[in-house]
Motif scaffolding. Structure first.
Motif, PDB file in Angstrom:
ATOM      1  N   TYR A  10      -7.788 -11.203 -11.297  1.00 46.10           N
ATOM      2  CA  TYR A  10      -8.822 -12.064 -11.370  1.00 46.10           C
ATOM      3  C   TYR A  10      -9.971 -11.218 -11.462  1.00 46.10           C
ATOM      4  N   THR A 113     -14.699 -15.986 -10.589  1.00 51.10           N
ATOM      5  CA  THR A 113     -13.414 -15.091  -9.856  1.00 51.10           C
ATOM      6  C   THR A 113     -13.448 -15.426  -8.393  1.00 51.10           C
ATOM      7  N   GLU A 116     -11.372 -18.978  -8.714  1.00 53.03           N
ATOM      8  CA  GLU A 116     -10.068 -18.427  -8.823  1.00 53.03           C
ATOM      9  C   GLU A 116      -9.385 -17.976  -7.488  1.00 53.03           C
TER      10      GLU A 116
END
Length: 184
Positions: A10, A113, A116
């Motif tokens: 990620y 990010t 995630e």
């Protein structure tokens, strides 16, 4: 038939403010390929995403990209990779990425990010997966995040073990060693 380990990365769809972030993404892509692992990532060809994938491909690695339909244009869907999967939603993208990985590495990035990271961390704490998660950021990029995670635990909103679920590294060789141990 042996299993090829896959590492989900990620990271940001931008390069960020420091050249060390781009260098870190390229080094991680090269390291994944050199170790014979498959890169699983967000299929974009911009920012750190594009850098990690291009470095992995240039080093002879296998690259598996997953992108939602609405981001194919914005993130310039990278089609010169081994597998290019288009999903309907962001949630489906995240699920496909995790399901196709054996470990997760989180490089510098922004809100996407962080989304995630927190989703995969939450899934881990709920027992939905047992895949190792590693934060990797040069120049102390993740220090504020790790301090926040420690704060959440110290305030009683998570077990103290939460921080151990996603150790942070600032050195590539330490990250590589941790990944190799986790994937062996």
């Amino acid at each position: 038939m042996s299993h090829t380990s896959s590492v989900c990365v990620y990271c940001g769809a931008r390069d960020g403010a420091r050249p060390t972030y781009a260098a870190a993404a390229e080094a991680v892509g090269e390291m994944i390929a050199r170790r014979g692992w498959r890169l699983v990532y967000g299929a974009g060809d911009v920012g750190l995403m594009g850098r990690v994938a291009s470095a992995a491909k240039a080093a002879g690695g296998n690259v598996f990209g997953v992108i939602p339909l609405h981001l194919v244009r914005a993130e310039v869907g990278k089609r010169d990779i081994d597998s290019f999967v288009v999903t309907e939603t962001m949630h489906e993208r995240k699920k496909v990425m995790v399901m196709n990985a054996d470990a997760i590495v989180v490089l510098p990035g922004g809100a996407g990010t962080l989304d995630e990271f927190f989703e995969v961390l939450t899934w881990s704490t709920l027992g939905l997966h047992d895949k190792p998660i590693f934060l990797y950021g040069p120049d102390g990029y993740w220090e504020p995040l790790t301090a926040l995670i420690d704060h959440v635990a110290s305030e009683g909103f998570a077990d103290a073990a939460l921080a151990g679920r996603a150790p942070s590294h600032t050195d590539l060789s330490a990250l590589e060693e941790a990944l190799a141990a986790a994937l062996s």
